[in-house]
Scaffold this motif. Structure first.
Motif, mmCIF file in Angstrom:
data_model
loop_
_atom_site.group_PDB
_atom_site.id
_atom_site.type_symbol
_atom_site.label_atom_id
_atom_site.label_comp_id
_atom_site.label_asym_id
_atom_site.label_seq_id
_atom_site.Cartn_x
_atom_site.Cartn_y
_atom_site.Cartn_z
ATOM 1 N N ALA A 131 22.337 8.879 -26.763
ATOM 2 C CA ALA A 131 22.859 7.639 -27.335
ATOM 3 C C ALA A 131 23.756 6.920 -26.328
ATOM 4 O O ALA A 131 23.752 5.688 -26.236
ATOM 5 N N LEU A 132 24.530 7.708 -25.564
ATOM 6 C CA LEU A 132 25.421 7.125 -24.562
ATOM 7 C C LEU A 132 24.620 6.469 -23.449
ATOM 8 O O LEU A 132 24.957 5.370 -22.972
ATOM 9 N N LEU A 133 23.550 7.131 -23.031
ATOM 10 C CA LEU A 133 22.679 6.574 -21.992
ATOM 11 C C LEU A 133 22.050 5.261 -22.463
ATOM 12 O O LEU A 133 21.995 4.272 -21.720
ATOM 13 N N GLU A 134 21.593 5.255 -23.713
ATOM 14 C CA GLU A 134 21.001 4.045 -24.287
ATOM 15 C C GLU A 134 22.041 2.926 -24.370
ATOM 16 O O GLU A 134 21.757 1.764 -24.081
ATOM 17 N N TYR A 135 23.274 3.300 -24.763
ATOM 18 C CA TYR A 135 24.359 2.320 -24.869
ATOM 19 C C TYR A 135 24.653 1.707 -23.502
ATOM 20 O O TYR A 135 24.795 0.486 -23.359
ATOM 21 N N GLN A 136 24.741 2.559 -22.465
ATOM 22 C CA GLN A 136 25.045 2.062 -21.119
ATOM 23 C C GLN A 136 23.924 1.170 -20.580
ATOM 24 O O GLN A 136 24.166 0.206 -19.859
ATOM 25 N N THR A 137 22.689 1.496 -20.951
ATOM 26 C CA THR A 137 21.538 0.698 -20.520
ATOM 27 C C THR A 137 21.565 -0.685 -21.155
ATOM 28 O O THR A 137 21.259 -1.694 -20.496
ATOM 29 N N ASN A 138 21.937 -0.742 -22.453
ATOM 30 C CA ASN A 138 21.874 -1.999 -23.201
ATOM 31 C C ASN A 138 23.172 -2.797 -23.172
ATOM 32 O O ASN A 138 23.199 -3.955 -23.608
ATOM 33 N N LYS A 139 24.238 -2.173 -22.648
ATOM 34 C CA LYS A 139 25.559 -2.815 -22.716
ATOM 35 C C LYS A 139 25.593 -4.145 -21.970
ATOM 36 O O LYS A 139 26.029 -5.173 -22.506
#
Length: 751
Positions: A131-139
């Motif tokens: 979820a953190l990786l996805e968040y950093q990608t979409n941030k």
């Protein structure tokens, strides 16, 4: 006598089992467990050839193994310190002419639980990382679009989950075939002396032992004279994160005749200590409790600067710690008295009064004991560092063996142990009666709970029908749900308060770090020698062959040289002081970020304010019993740090006491680098602590009202069932209450 009393308590529990249709199943099970535990403990007390069993108890990281190594084994590491609190195993120690050991491994069921917990925890962590990786990608994309997306919340793992992961990782790293050892024990008996046994044992309980992660308990039989007539139980810590290991500890403690309670001298018997004692000691018939304040050298290093000499510091700090210990015990005793209903004098539990009678504690330092008896060449790096720290306290004082022994204070401990041994026959003679009194006290408490529960159900059955009770309950639930905002405001108030307190601490720590970064250069002078040389004639008038020859004559001269230097020792000392003070401040502030007692009182007050307790039509028990249960489930985490590793980098890089020239700049750069690393770790840990507390409060907040109302609604369902067979149920309730009255009267007459 033992069979008669055991039968009596077992019969009581069996008779209530026959009445179980009218009783809360949990209360019946608890009553049965009390009777069963009494029988097991009582059989142990009546063993004619048994030894005096001494339990060493306390929280994890209170120096229990170090204390025993000093007390029984002259500082030798017979009991190796665990790699972490997760790997500590319970150890029973007793005398034998031929040394041997018995190692017990986990059962298959216990290890399966460890694996399952670890797998679930790792799954939670993996989901968070994805979820953190996805968040950093979409941030970045979201920010460009003007859309805010919240970062994922890091999962908060329980102590048992963390322990399970660590044990599983240790097994994977060692390549151990766990299945081969589960549900088994190993005897280590082919040894010639104690030292050989200790070497073998390190494979099973040592910090890097191959079998360490799967060991549940050990038994040591050692040829050491001081163990004659006694056996010592070294517990892994009453807050053991592995539940099955904790149960084994409780079993052993229940059969102890004397307990030595170890608590950190600087925070002696704090709320956590007292809560753990309350869970493990009451009603076990243990009347002999010896209070030990461990790690006294740490308290001395924290406080010495307030005194001009060691001669004044030692008695003053001891007196201060005695007063703090008494204050802590009195405070917690008063809190227990306020929250618990007991029939003891002054409304205090038997444990609390026993602890108060055991004051003052004996403050000891196992480290100073080791420094007093070990030759310098056998001291390890950690011990040498401690010695240097203590010797640096006062410029005009250097410790020797006798002064280290005075700070260690083990003479008082050995005197106390000798007193206990001398009382062995009396302690053992009284043990059964004390256990019987404690067990009956506990049974009385459980019977009173049964009576309260049945009385409340009976009242509902007599005075109301389902519809009227449901209306009352629904009115209460509706009022609580309508007032949820008041409850939430209390949670939010304390959450904001905790976050502000901890954030403010980080600002203070950053400010303190500015001073720690600075490495002051100093001016010094020293005498330096230098040589000069000159050529002089070596001719002799009577020796023509020497005419024209010369020789060199050298002269030594001395001059005073001024130079600039920086003290490595001072730089490291500043770092150490910073770490000690920061760690202490973090622990204290995180522990007190939320005043749990006040917080619980405010929660209760927010619920109580919703009702008129003077209204004759209002039944306060309808709210108070489930309210107390819901509030007592609230817990808050605390933080502790281990930052010593960073300090060692400077100590290793600069071996000299002081540096000059370009090395001063290098020392300053290294000091700033280490401080930055410390601040990075402190900041990360503090932020995690804030997140844990805020997340825990948010979870408690979301669960609190549903938990409370669930308990309230349950009584309506109970009444529905009861009304279908009203007369039969009513008779069952009356039978229970009549039996409780008879049993309480019988138990009361014997107490």
């Amino acid at each position: 006598m033992i069979e008669e009393q055991s039968s009596s308590l077992l019969n009581i529990s069996k008779e209530y089992e026959l009445l179980s249709s009218s009783l809360d199943a949990n209360l019946v099970a608890e009553l049965q467990a009390l009777a069963s535990n009494f029988q097991s403990d009582a059989l142990h007390t009546q063993n004619e050839n048994r030894l005096l069993r001494i339990g060493i108890i306390g929280q994890i990281k209170r120096g229990k193994s170090s204390f025993l190594n000093s007390l029984l084994f002259n500082g030798q590491d017979v009991l190796p310190k665990a790699a972490t609190p997760m790997t500590a195993a319970l150890t029973k120690i007793c005398y034998a002419q031929e040394p041997k050991a018995l190692v017990e491994f986990y059962s298959k069921n216990e290890w399966d639980k460890v694996k399952n917990l670890a797998d679930k925890a790792l799954s939670k962590q993996a989901s968070y990382e994805n979820a953190l990786l996805e968040y950093q990608t979409n941030k970045a994309i979201s920010q460009k679009q003007g859309v805010f997306i919240a970062p994922p919340i890091k999962p908060v793992l329980s102590d048992e989950e963390k322990a399970s992961i660590e044990l599983l990782n240790m097994v994977k790293n060692s390549g151990l075939n766990v299945a081969q050892y589960l549900d088994t024990s190993i005897s280590l008996d082919e040894v010639n002396n104690n030292d050989e046994l200790v070497d073998k044992l390190n494979h099973y309980v040592g910090a890097s032992g191959e079998f360490t992660p799967i060991v549940k308990s050990t038994e040591l039989h050692l040829n050491i004279e001081s163990l004659c007539d006694i056996e010592v139980v070294d517990t892994p810590g009453m807050n053991d994160p592995i539940i099955s290991r904790g149960r084994r500890t409780q079993e052993f403690i229940g059969q102890c005749d004397v307990v030595f309670v170890l608590s950190n001298s600087g925070q002696f018997l704090d709320q956590s200590d007292m809560s753990l004692l309350a869970q493990n000691i009451p009603n076990k018939g243990i009347e002999d409790i010896v209070l030990i304040g461990s790690l006294f050298d740490g308290a001395l290093l924290d406080e010495y600067h307030n005194y001009p000499s060691i001669q004044q510091a030692l008695p003053a700090i001891t007196a201060k710690l005695n007063n703090q210990a008494k204050s802590n015990v009195d405070k917690v005793c008063n809190e227990f008295a306020a929250y618990q209903s007991t029939e003891d004098d002054n409304n205090q539990s038997h444990l609390m009064s026993t602890l108060q009678n055991s004051l003052p504690p004996i403050f000891i330092s196992s480290r100073c004991y080791d420094l007093a008896i070990k030759p310098e060449q056998s001291l390890n790096e950690e011990e040498l560092h401690s010695r240097q720290q203590l010797n640096d306290m006062f410029a005009d004082f250097t410790f020797n063996a006798s002064t280290f022994a005075a700070v260690a204070n083990f003479t008082k401990v050995t005197t106390k142990l000798d007193t206990v041994k001398a009382k062995k026959e009396q302690i053992l003679a009284d043990r059964f009666n004390n256990l019987l009194i404690g067990s009956k006290r506990e049974v009385k408490q459980k019977l009173t709970q049964i009576s309260d529960d049945v009385t409340y159900k009976r009242k509902n059955l007599l005075e109301g029908d389902v519809e009227s009770l449901a209306k009352k309950q629904q009115a209460v639930v509706s009022r609580i749900e309508a007032g949820t905002i008041k409850v939430n405001s209390v949670f939010e108030k304390y959450s904001i308060q905790a976050e502000k307190t901890l954030t403010r601490l980080l600002t203070d720590i950053n400010q303190d770090a500015i001073q720690v970064k600075q490495v002051q250069s100093q001016s010094g002078s020293r005498e330096e020698s230098y040589t000069t040389s000159r050529e002089v004639s070596d001719s002799h008038i009577l020796k023509p062959w020497t005419w024209g020859s010369t020789r060199t004559v050298t002269s030594t001269h001395y001059r005073t040289v001024n130079y600039t230097y920086a003290s490595v020792h001072e730089a490291v000392s500043k770092l150490e002081s910073f770490v000690v003070e920061t760690s202490k401040a973090l622990y204290d502030v995180s522990e007190n970020a939320i005043q749990l007692g006040l917080f619980k009182q405010d929660i209760k007050a927010s619920i109580r304010d919703m009702f008129d307790f003077t209204d004759d039509d209002f039944d306060p028990e309808m709210v108070l019993m489930p309210l107390n249960n819901a509030v007592e489930r609230i817990t808050i985490p605390v933080v502790s740090l281990d930052l010593d590793a960073h300090i060692n980098t400077i100590r290793q890089q600069f071996s000299a006491e002081q540096v000059e020239g370009d090395d001063i700049a290098q020392l300053r750069t290294e000091q700033a680098r280490v401080v930055a690393l410390l601040l990075q770790d402190i900041s990360a840990e503090l932020k995690q602590c804030i997140n844990q507390i805020v997340a825990k409060l948010a979870k408690e907040q979301s669960n609190f009202v549903p938990s409370l109302t669930k308990d309230l609604v349950a009584s309506v369902e109970q009444l529905k069932q009861d009304l279908t067979h009203k007369e039969e149920v009513l008779k069952g309730y009356d039978d229970v209450l009549q039996k409780v009255d008879t049993d309480l009267a019988t138990l009361g007459a014997n107490l």
